[in-house]
Structures are given as C-alpha cells and as structure tokens.
Write a protein that holds these residues in place. Sequence first.
Motif, mmCIF file in Angstrom:
data_model
loop_
_atom_site.group_PDB
_atom_site.id
_atom_site.type_symbol
_atom_site.label_atom_id
_atom_site.label_comp_id
_atom_site.label_asym_id
_atom_site.label_seq_id
_atom_site.Cartn_x
_atom_site.Cartn_y
_atom_site.Cartn_z
ATOM 1 N N GLY A 219 -7.106 15.692 -12.061
ATOM 2 C CA GLY A 219 -6.536 14.577 -12.825
ATOM 3 C C GLY A 219 -6.178 13.393 -11.937
ATOM 4 N N GLY A 220 -5.779 12.323 -12.584
ATOM 5 C CA GLY A 220 -5.340 11.133 -11.884
ATOM 6 C C GLY A 220 -5.932 9.862 -12.466
ATOM 7 N N LYS A 221 -5.475 8.722 -11.996
ATOM 8 C CA LYS A 221 -5.966 7.412 -12.452
ATOM 9 C C LYS A 221 -6.918 6.840 -11.407
ATOM 10 C CE LYS A 221 -1.805 5.750 -12.689
ATOM 11 N NZ LYS A 221 -0.636 4.865 -12.927
ATOM 12 N N GLU A 222 -7.999 6.243 -11.877
ATOM 13 C CA GLU A 222 -8.934 5.584 -10.975
ATOM 14 C C GLU A 222 -8.557 4.106 -10.860
ATOM 15 O OE1 GLU A 222 -11.486 6.963 -9.289
ATOM 16 O OE2 GLU A 222 -10.879 8.943 -10.040
ATOM 17 N N LEU A 223 -8.233 3.687 -9.618
ATOM 18 C CA LEU A 223 -7.806 2.298 -9.376
ATOM 19 C C LEU A 223 -8.528 1.750 -8.143
ATOM 20 C CD1 LEU A 223 -3.974 2.817 -9.879
ATOM 21 C CD2 LEU A 223 -5.558 1.820 -11.535
ATOM 22 N N ASP A 224 -8.449 0.441 -7.946
ATOM 23 C CA ASP A 224 -9.079 -0.162 -6.769
ATOM 24 C C ASP A 224 -8.132 -1.083 -5.993
ATOM 25 O OD1 ASP A 224 -8.877 -2.318 -8.456
ATOM 26 O OD2 ASP A 224 -11.019 -2.782 -8.501
ATOM 27 N N SER A 225 -6.845 -1.039 -6.309
ATOM 28 C CA SER A 225 -5.875 -1.883 -5.584
ATOM 29 C C SER A 225 -4.501 -1.238 -5.624
ATOM 30 C CB SER A 225 -5.808 -3.295 -6.186
ATOM 31 O OG SER A 225 -5.328 -3.251 -7.516
ATOM 32 N N ILE A 226 -3.676 -1.653 -4.685
ATOM 33 C CA ILE A 226 -2.275 -1.220 -4.670
ATOM 34 C C ILE A 226 -1.385 -2.462 -4.602
ATOM 35 C CG2 ILE A 226 -2.780 0.987 -3.573
ATOM 36 C CD1 ILE A 226 -1.831 -0.177 -0.920
ATOM 37 N N ILE A 227 -0.171 -2.326 -5.056
ATOM 38 C CA ILE A 227 0.804 -3.421 -5.027
ATOM 39 C C ILE A 227 1.885 -3.045 -4.010
ATOM 40 C CG2 ILE A 227 2.484 -4.768 -6.328
ATOM 41 C CD1 ILE A 227 0.801 -4.025 -8.848
ATOM 42 N N VAL A 228 2.092 -3.931 -3.030
ATOM 43 C CA VAL A 228 3.031 -3.643 -1.936
ATOM 44 C C VAL A 228 4.113 -4.726 -1.902
ATOM 45 C CG1 VAL A 228 3.305 -3.244 0.536
ATOM 46 C CG2 VAL A 228 1.189 -2.553 -0.614
ATOM 47 N N ALA A 229 5.358 -4.293 -1.690
ATOM 48 C CA ALA A 229 6.489 -5.213 -1.520
ATOM 49 C C ALA A 229 7.379 -4.704 -0.399
ATOM 50 C CB ALA A 229 7.287 -5.328 -2.815
ATOM 51 N N VAL A 230 8.166 -5.611 0.177
ATOM 52 C CA VAL A 230 9.127 -5.232 1.220
ATOM 53 C C VAL A 230 10.429 -4.870 0.525
ATOM 54 C CG1 VAL A 230 10.347 -5.935 3.307
ATOM 55 C CG2 VAL A 230 8.024 -6.774 2.867
ATOM 56 N N GLY A 231 10.538 -3.635 0.071
ATOM 57 C CA GLY A 231 11.732 -3.209 -0.642
ATOM 58 C C GLY A 231 11.672 -3.575 -2.111
ATOM 59 N N ASN A 232 12.564 -2.980 -2.896
ATOM 60 C CA ASN A 232 12.563 -3.167 -4.341
ATOM 61 C C ASN A 232 12.986 -4.560 -4.783
ATOM 62 O OD1 ASN A 232 11.733 -0.509 -4.928
ATOM 63 N ND2 ASN A 232 13.842 0.260 -4.737
ATOM 64 N N GLU A 233 13.686 -5.300 -3.904
ATOM 65 C CA GLU A 233 14.182 -6.619 -4.297
ATOM 66 C C GLU A 233 13.254 -7.755 -3.863
ATOM 67 O OE1 GLU A 233 18.157 -7.072 -2.887
ATOM 68 O OE2 GLU A 233 18.921 -5.347 -4.017
ATOM 69 N N ASP A 234 12.105 -7.425 -3.304
ATOM 70 C CA ASP A 234 11.133 -8.449 -2.900
ATOM 71 C C ASP A 234 10.560 -9.106 -4.156
ATOM 72 O OD1 ASP A 234 9.131 -10.005 -1.806
ATOM 73 O OD2 ASP A 234 8.437 -8.456 -0.426
ATOM 74 N N ALA A 235 10.736 -10.406 -4.260
ATOM 75 C CA ALA A 235 10.303 -11.130 -5.469
ATOM 76 C C ALA A 235 8.831 -11.523 -5.440
ATOM 77 C CB ALA A 235 11.162 -12.384 -5.642
ATOM 78 N N ASN A 236 8.152 -11.293 -4.298
ATOM 79 C CA ASN A 236 6.766 -11.747 -4.177
ATOM 80 C C ASN A 236 5.862 -10.624 -3.666
ATOM 81 O OD1 ASN A 236 7.092 -14.793 -4.667
ATOM 82 N ND2 ASN A 236 8.618 -14.405 -3.072
ATOM 83 N N PRO A 237 5.702 -9.541 -4.422
ATOM 84 C CA PRO A 237 4.807 -8.466 -3.989
ATOM 85 C C PRO A 237 3.360 -8.962 -3.940
ATOM 86 C CG PRO A 237 5.468 -8.140 -6.268
ATOM 87 C CD PRO A 237 6.293 -9.282 -5.747
ATOM 88 N N VAL A 238 2.560 -8.253 -3.160
ATOM 89 C CA VAL A 238 1.148 -8.631 -3.017
ATOM 90 C C VAL A 238 0.268 -7.497 -3.530
ATOM 91 C CG1 VAL A 238 1.577 -10.158 -1.057
ATOM 92 C CG2 VAL A 238 1.058 -7.741 -0.649
ATOM 93 N N SER A 239 -0.912 -7.883 -4.016
ATOM 94 C CA SER A 239 -1.903 -6.904 -4.468
ATOM 95 C C SER A 239 -2.994 -6.808 -3.405
ATOM 96 C CB SER A 239 -2.498 -7.353 -5.808
ATOM 97 O OG SER A 239 -3.486 -6.439 -6.245
ATOM 98 N N LEU A 240 -3.245 -5.579 -2.946
ATOM 99 C CA LEU A 240 -4.212 -5.352 -1.868
ATOM 100 C C LEU A 240 -5.372 -4.503 -2.377
ATOM 101 C CD1 LEU A 240 -1.695 -4.396 0.983
ATOM 102 C CD2 LEU A 240 -2.592 -6.676 0.450
ATOM 103 N N LYS A 241 -6.605 -4.993 -2.176
ATOM 104 C CA LYS A 241 -7.798 -4.243 -2.563
ATOM 105 C C LYS A 241 -7.998 -3.066 -1.600
ATOM 106 C CE LYS A 241 -9.421 -6.601 -6.066
ATOM 107 N NZ LYS A 241 -9.668 -5.984 -7.398
ATOM 108 N N VAL A 242 -8.260 -1.889 -2.135
ATOM 109 C CA VAL A 242 -8.407 -0.681 -1.307
ATOM 110 C C VAL A 242 -9.679 0.106 -1.647
ATOM 111 C CG1 VAL A 242 -5.936 -0.420 -0.893
ATOM 112 C CG2 VAL A 242 -6.979 0.632 -2.917
ATOM 113 N N GLY A 243 -10.511 -0.432 -2.508
ATOM 114 C CA GLY A 243 -11.662 0.356 -2.972
ATOM 115 C C GLY A 243 -11.217 1.322 -4.061
ATOM 116 N N THR A 244 -12.137 2.100 -4.569
ATOM 117 C CA THR A 244 -11.823 3.010 -5.670
ATOM 118 C C THR A 244 -11.045 4.217 -5.153
ATOM 119 O OG1 THR A 244 -13.815 2.345 -6.864
ATOM 120 C CG2 THR A 244 -12.778 4.405 -7.533
#
Length: 227
Positions: free
Chosen positions: A180-205
């Motif tokens: 099981g699991g979800k098929e995705l091609d990106s992750i969302i990264v932030a510096v801690g939970n209070e970071d107002a400007n997270p970034v989306s990074l492409k990682v492949g499938t």
Amino acid sequence: MFGHRNRNRRSALLASAALVGGALLMTACQDTDGSVDSGAAQSSSPSADAGSPSASASASEDAASDGPSDAASDEPAASPSAGSGNGSGSNGSKVGQVCGANDLSWSTRSESQAGGYILVMAKAKSGITCVLPAALPTVAFGSDGTEAVPVEQAVGKQITLSGGTVAYAGVNPKTTNTDGGKELDSIIVAVGNEDANPVSLKVGTITVDKPVVTNWHTAPKDAVPFN
C-alpha cells in the motif's frame, strides 16, 4: 687718686646711659599712645590691594565653569557599528536569525542505503547567515498533508548556515513492508512547523507510507534514516 677719677668717669657713663635709655623709652611711649604711624598705614594698603586680583581671578574662573564646554558640544556622537549582534548586517543580510525555507537553496538526491531514502540538502542563499534550530525539519507529502515522523530519539544541535555550509536530512517515504501507499513525485519541506514559506521539492515517483525523517546534520552519513 686715679681710682677716684675712674669711679667718677664710670658714674658719669652710667648716668648718660640712663638718660639716653629714658629718652628712648619716652619716645616709644609717645609713638604707642599717639597717632598711628604713617609707615604702618602705608604698609597695610598694598595687602588690601593685593586681594583684588585674586578675587577677580576667582570670579573669572566661576564664570568660565558656568559656561558650556565647546569641546564637549562640538564632539560628534559615536555611531553604532553596523552588522553587530542579531538582525541585518551592513549589506542587509540576515545575521543570527532563524532560517526560513525561503532563505535557503534546496536540492535532493536518492540514496540506496537503509532500503532507499531521499537526502535533502539545504544551504543559505548568497549574502545570508541564519540558524537552523535544534528541531526536526517538517516534511509533508501530498494534498492530505501526511507528515514524516522522527526516526531519531532526540533532536540535534542547531546549525548556522552561511557560505558553503550544507545541512542534510534523510527522509524515508515508506517504512512498511506492504504494497500500500500513495504514489507522489514531490515533498513539501519547511524549517519547523511555524515556517510560513515551505518549499515543494521534486523527488521523482515515490511511494509514501508511514514516512520518517532525521534531524538536520552537517555530514550526509549522519542523515541516513535507519529504522
């Protein structure tokens, strides 16, 4: 006969001395009881006049001390040194502040250790010096906001990012042995939970199922997410 003459001469001398002494004594008495000696009066005058320059000098000194000091008033105030302590430096860059995701340059690569994981790399943008806090990065997956949980027992030390310094974190998107699991091609990264400007990074499938993440590290070998 000669002895008689000597006695008469001695008596005459004593009488003369007595007369002269009496005359001097009478003169001294007259000077004491009479009018003040003009010489003494004249000698007292200079002492009174001598006090005047001293008083004038004292008054001048008092007037000078009451006035403002030109040297102090003309001296420019010291300006604070730019770039000291926290806040913006002389070139406007962030110094000593907590990093936000938008302060950093991001990249990823796939690694094969520990069954396969994603190595996330972050470094400060040009002209920026900031601090990654002693806390986990926030990594989320998909529109439902699934978050990676810590794989290490304790958080690491804070890391100051500047110039070529790189921080590393390891993300294992799937820790289960099921299909099981979800098929995705990106992750969302932030510096801690209070970071107002997270970034989306492409990682492949990738397949996401109960993901985990490490702390920030300064060496990539320390960022392997072993279960």
